[in-house]
Design a protein around this motif. Structure first.
Motif, PDB file in Angstrom:
ATOM      1  N   MET A 155     -77.432 -37.476   0.597  1.00  0.00           N
ATOM      2  CA  MET A 155     -76.248 -37.506  -0.273  1.00  0.00           C
ATOM      3  C   MET A 155     -75.293 -38.626   0.139  1.00  0.00           C
ATOM      4  N   TRP A 156     -75.445 -39.146   1.355  1.00  0.00           N
ATOM      5  CA  TRP A 156     -74.528 -40.180   1.841  1.00  0.00           C
ATOM      6  C   TRP A 156     -75.309 -41.379   2.381  1.00  0.00           C
ATOM      7  N   ASP A 157     -75.389 -42.432   1.598  1.00  0.00           N
ATOM      8  CA  ASP A 157     -75.999 -43.673   2.078  1.00  0.00           C
ATOM      9  C   ASP A 157     -75.061 -44.250   3.125  1.00  0.00           C
ATOM     10  N   THR A 169     -68.748 -41.729   5.929  1.00  0.00           N
ATOM     11  CA  THR A 169     -69.210 -41.743   4.537  1.00  0.00           C
ATOM     12  C   THR A 169     -68.336 -40.859   3.661  1.00  0.00           C
ATOM     13  N   HIS A 170     -67.481 -40.064   4.320  1.00  0.00           N
ATOM     14  CA  HIS A 170     -66.549 -39.192   3.602  1.00  0.00           C
ATOM     15  C   HIS A 170     -65.430 -38.809   4.577  1.00  0.00           C
ATOM     16  N   THR A 171     -64.387 -38.198   4.059  1.00  0.00           N
ATOM     17  CA  THR A 171     -63.266 -37.846   4.944  1.00  0.00           C
ATOM     18  C   THR A 171     -63.490 -36.488   5.613  1.00  0.00           C
ATOM     19  N   SER A 172     -64.593 -35.825   5.279  1.00  0.00           N
ATOM     20  CA  SER A 172     -64.836 -34.472   5.819  1.00  0.00           C
ATOM     21  C   SER A 172     -64.847 -34.383   7.353  1.00  0.00           C
ATOM     22  N   PRO A 173     -65.351 -35.398   8.090  1.00  0.00           N
ATOM     23  CA  PRO A 173     -65.304 -35.264   9.559  1.00  0.00           C
ATOM     24  C   PRO A 173     -63.879 -35.051  10.079  1.00  0.00           C
ATOM     25  N   TYR A 196     -66.937 -45.273   3.450  1.00  0.00           N
ATOM     26  CA  TYR A 196     -67.847 -46.402   3.289  1.00  0.00           C
ATOM     27  C   TYR A 196     -69.246 -45.895   2.975  1.00  0.00           C
ATOM     28  N   ARG A 197     -69.866 -46.534   2.004  1.00  0.00           N
ATOM     29  CA  ARG A 197     -71.252 -46.153   1.726  1.00  0.00           C
ATOM     30  C   ARG A 197     -72.101 -47.375   1.459  1.00  0.00           C
ATOM     31  N   TYR A 198     -73.314 -47.295   1.982  1.00  0.00           N
ATOM     32  CA  TYR A 198     -74.258 -48.404   1.868  1.00  0.00           C
ATOM     33  C   TYR A 198     -74.855 -48.387   0.478  1.00  0.00           C
ATOM     34  N   TYR A 210     -61.485 -44.757  -1.394  1.00  0.00           N
ATOM     35  CA  TYR A 210     -60.661 -43.745  -0.741  1.00  0.00           C
ATOM     36  C   TYR A 210     -61.052 -42.339  -1.157  1.00  0.00           C
ATOM     37  N   GLN A 211     -60.825 -41.430  -0.231  1.00  0.00           N
ATOM     38  CA  GLN A 211     -60.941 -40.004  -0.550  1.00  0.00           C
ATOM     39  C   GLN A 211     -59.710 -39.305   0.003  1.00  0.00           C
ATOM     40  N   VAL A 212     -59.396 -38.182  -0.581  1.00  0.00           N
ATOM     41  CA  VAL A 212     -58.426 -37.287   0.045  1.00  0.00           C
ATOM     42  C   VAL A 212     -59.120 -35.952   0.245  1.00  0.00           C
ATOM     43  N   TYR A 250     -73.428 -27.697  -4.371  1.00  0.00           N
ATOM     44  CA  TYR A 250     -73.941 -27.568  -3.005  1.00  0.00           C
ATOM     45  C   TYR A 250     -73.345 -28.629  -2.080  1.00  0.00           C
ATOM     46  N   PHE A 251     -72.778 -28.203  -0.995  1.00  0.00           N
ATOM     47  CA  PHE A 251     -72.428 -29.079   0.121  1.00  0.00           C
ATOM     48  C   PHE A 251     -72.801 -28.328   1.394  1.00  0.00           C
ATOM     49  N   PRO A 252     -73.328 -29.008   2.381  1.00  0.00           N
ATOM     50  CA  PRO A 252     -73.764 -28.307   3.602  1.00  0.00           C
ATOM     51  C   PRO A 252     -72.596 -27.660   4.356  1.00  0.00           C
ATOM     52  N   PHE A 253     -71.378 -28.166   4.152  1.00  0.00           N
ATOM     53  CA  PHE A 253     -70.251 -27.693   4.967  1.00  0.00           C
ATOM     54  C   PHE A 253     -69.406 -26.634   4.277  1.00  0.00           C
ATOM     55  N   THR A 254     -69.820 -26.206   3.076  1.00  0.00           N
ATOM     56  CA  THR A 254     -69.101 -25.123   2.401  1.00  0.00           C
ATOM     57  C   THR A 254     -70.095 -24.099   1.877  1.00  0.00           C
ATOM     58  N   GLU A 255     -69.649 -22.850   1.840  1.00  0.00           N
ATOM     59  CA  GLU A 255     -70.486 -21.783   1.300  1.00  0.00           C
ATOM     60  C   GLU A 255     -69.583 -20.661   0.808  1.00  0.00           C
ATOM     61  N   ALA A 284     -62.776 -32.645  -7.989  1.00  0.00           N
ATOM     62  CA  ALA A 284     -63.090 -32.562  -6.566  1.00  0.00           C
ATOM     63  C   ALA A 284     -64.329 -31.723  -6.322  1.00  0.00           C
ATOM     64  N   GLY A 285     -64.955 -32.010  -5.172  1.00  0.00           N
ATOM     65  CA  GLY A 285     -65.956 -31.105  -4.622  1.00  0.00           C
ATOM     66  C   GLY A 285     -65.194 -30.186  -3.679  1.00  0.00           C
ATOM     67  N   ALA A 286     -65.625 -28.939  -3.565  1.00  0.00           N
ATOM     68  CA  ALA A 286     -64.846 -28.021  -2.744  1.00  0.00           C
ATOM     69  C   ALA A 286     -65.685 -26.809  -2.377  1.00  0.00           C
ATOM     70  N   GLY A 287     -65.065 -25.897  -1.646  1.00  0.00           N
ATOM     71  CA  GLY A 287     -65.757 -24.661  -1.310  1.00  0.00           C
ATOM     72  C   GLY A 287     -65.085 -23.954  -0.154  1.00  0.00           C
ATOM     73  N   MET A 288     -65.695 -22.813   0.219  1.00  0.00           N
ATOM     74  CA  MET A 288     -65.189 -22.071   1.368  1.00  0.00           C
ATOM     75  C   MET A 288     -65.849 -22.646   2.618  1.00  0.00           C
ATOM     76  N   PHE A 307     -60.659 -22.808   2.940  1.00  0.00           N
ATOM     77  CA  PHE A 307     -61.346 -23.645   1.958  1.00  0.00           C
ATOM     78  C   PHE A 307     -61.119 -25.124   2.263  1.00  0.00           C
ATOM     79  N   ALA A 308     -61.984 -25.932   1.667  1.00  0.00           N
ATOM     80  CA  ALA A 308     -61.857 -27.388   1.823  1.00  0.00           C
ATOM     81  C   ALA A 308     -62.172 -28.027   0.485  1.00  0.00           C
ATOM     82  N   PHE A 309     -61.663 -29.203   0.312  1.00  0.00           N
ATOM     83  CA  PHE A 309     -62.015 -29.959  -0.898  1.00  0.00           C
ATOM     84  C   PHE A 309     -61.985 -31.448  -0.579  1.00  0.00           C
ATOM     85  N   GLY A 310     -62.647 -32.209  -1.422  1.00  0.00           N
ATOM     86  CA  GLY A 310     -62.642 -33.659  -1.243  1.00  0.00           C
ATOM     87  C   GLY A 310     -62.600 -34.315  -2.606  1.00  0.00           C
ATOM     88  N   MET A 311     -61.678 -35.253  -2.763  1.00  0.00           N
ATOM     89  CA  MET A 311     -61.570 -35.915  -4.077  1.00  0.00           C
ATOM     90  C   MET A 311     -61.471 -37.425  -3.922  1.00  0.00           C
TER      91      MET A 311
HETATM   92  N1  DAH Z   1     -67.396 -34.816   1.477  1.00  0.00           N
HETATM   93  C1  DAH Z   1     -67.867 -34.656   0.143  1.00  0.00           C
HETATM   94  C2  DAH Z   1     -68.348 -36.016  -0.382  1.00  0.00           C
HETATM   95  O1  DAH Z   1     -67.914 -37.002   0.065  1.00  0.00           O
HETATM   96  C3  DAH Z   1     -66.785 -34.117  -0.765  1.00  0.00           C
HETATM   97  C4  DAH Z   1     -66.419 -32.729  -0.417  1.00  0.00           C
HETATM   98  C5  DAH Z   1     -67.077 -31.678  -1.028  1.00  0.00           C
HETATM   99  C6  DAH Z   1     -65.475 -32.446   0.531  1.00  0.00           C
HETATM  100  C7  DAH Z   1     -66.775 -30.376  -0.716  1.00  0.00           C
HETATM  101  C8  DAH Z   1     -65.146 -31.130   0.850  1.00  0.00           C
HETATM  102  C9  DAH Z   1     -65.830 -30.097   0.212  1.00  0.00           C
HETATM  103  O2  DAH Z   1     -64.230 -30.809   1.761  1.00  0.00           O
HETATM  104  O3  DAH Z   1     -65.511 -28.828   0.542  1.00  0.00           O
HETATM  105  O4  DAH Z   1     -69.205 -36.024  -1.229  1.00  0.00           O
END
Ligand code: DAH
Length: 340
Positions: A155-157, A169-173, A196-198, A210-212, A250-255, A284-288, A307-311
């Motif tokens: 999902m992340w080049d 590749t995302h702000t999630s870390p 950054y993505r390849y 950018y992401q938030v 689906y995201f590996p870090f939320t369920e 946004a992508g999001a989840g618990m 919960f978390a989200f990324g936009m």
């Molecule tokens: N990190 C994901 C991306 O870059 C976006 C995202 C999805 C962030 C779900 C989250 C989340 O915090 O819960 O594609």
């Protein structure tokens, strides 16, 4: 000869008295002190004067020359002064004329968008937490429940710096970093920053953007809290009449994981090119937050939930302003930037 000098002097001074403007000065100078002027002519006659008188006559002519030059200089100075004063007196200054605009810069559209986002989340009690652009594999992937060789990595080049270090590749870390810094305590943060993505650069995708990210942890935090927050955000950002919907994802870090959409800001559900006739735009992508992620951040999943989200940031700004090419954001083209 002495008489001639005296008469010439008288005549020259008389003429000079008549000069009352700077334009007439050169004429007088030419007549008396110029190469073909009267004083020069006298000097040329010096040879005809008897030898014993010559020094005296010569001196008299030179004195005359000096005196005329001095008179000329001081008159010239006086006339110039007068002319200037006259000009100043007649030259009125309009103090009400607007000044010349000084070219100042302004905030980049991305920064403007980010600040709007900060403001909206600040009103809901979120603080801004910044995490590094250069990350480790451990934070960017592993701690987010994406083990080595897991297919979800597709999902992340990724730009790899070396085997352990990546450009995030995302702000999630940043979630893990915030948890380790503040935990285990309740958290309400947004994590903005560049990712950054390849990837091939096209009008729709850049290799930097950018992401938030958002992260809320506490006791008994539920999916409905997430939906409420995203609703509030969509309405503050895009208009009070906005509606949202959620889809499973689906995201590996939320369920569970979800995708949040809002009704199209341009057609409000009628269907248009911007929403590709679906009436909905992704927000946004999001989840618990996944129990594994909670654990990795030092939170006991039996006690804490959240919960978390990324936009994205550029994409919504593009929709809002009708920008057709994401590369403009990084092109440093003033004609583009000055419009916002
Ligand atoms: N990190 C994901 C991306 O870059 C976006 C995202 C999805 C962030 C779900 C989250 C989340 O915090 O819960 O594609």
């Amino acid at each position: 000869m002495q008489d001639q000098i005296r008469i010439l002097k008288q005549q020259a001074l008389n003429d000079l008295q008549q000069v009352d403007n700077t334009e007439s000065l050169p004429g007088w100078f030419r007549d008396y002190l110029g190469k073909k002027g009267a004083v020069t002519a006298l000097l040329k006659q010096l040879g005809t004067v008897a030898a014993e008188e010559r020094p005296q006559v010569g001196k008299a002519i030179n004195d005359l020359k000096t005196e005329l030059q001095d008179s000329f200089d001081s008159l010239q100075e006086r006339l110039r002064q007068q002319k200037m004063e006259k000009e100043i007196a007649s030259d009125s200054i309009d103090v009400t004329l607007p000044g010349r605009p000084f070219p100042t810069g302004h905030l980049h559209l991305t920064t403007q968008t980010l600040r709007k986002i900060y403001q909206i989340f600040a009103e809901m009690g979120f603080q801004v937490y910044e995490a590094p652009d250069v990350e480790t594999d451990a934070y960017n992937f592993q701690a987010l429940n994406i083990p080595e060789y897991h297919p979800a990595r597709d999902m992340w080049d990724t730009f790899w710096v070396n085997k352990e270090v990546v450009l995030r590749t995302h702000t999630s870390p940043g979630q893990i970093r915030a948890m380790k810094e503040f935990g285990p305590e309740p958290i309400r943060v947004i994590l903005p920053g560049k990712c950054y993505r390849y990837e091939q650069i096209t009008p729709r995708s850049e290799h930097q953007f950018y992401q938030v990210e958002g992260l809320v942890l506490g006791h008994k935090i539920r999916m409905t809290d997430l939906i409420g927050v995203m609703n509030e955000f969509a309405r503050k950002m895009y208009g009070s009449e906005r509606k949202t919907r959620i889809r499973g994802s689906y995201f590996p870090f939320t369920e569970p994981s979800i995708e949040i959409d809002m009704d199209c800001i341009l057609c409000a559900g009628e269907g248009c090119r911007v929403c590709k006739y679906t009436s909905w735009l992704e927000v946004a992508g999001a989840g618990m937050v996944h129990p594994v992620v909670l654990k990795n951040g030092g939170y006991d999943p039996d006690v804490w939930s959240g919960f978390a989200f990324g936009m994205g940031v550029e994409r919504p700004a593009m929709l809002k302003h009708g920008i057709r090419d994401i590369r403009y954001f990084y092109g440093n083209n003033l004609q583009f930037l000055q419009q916002f």
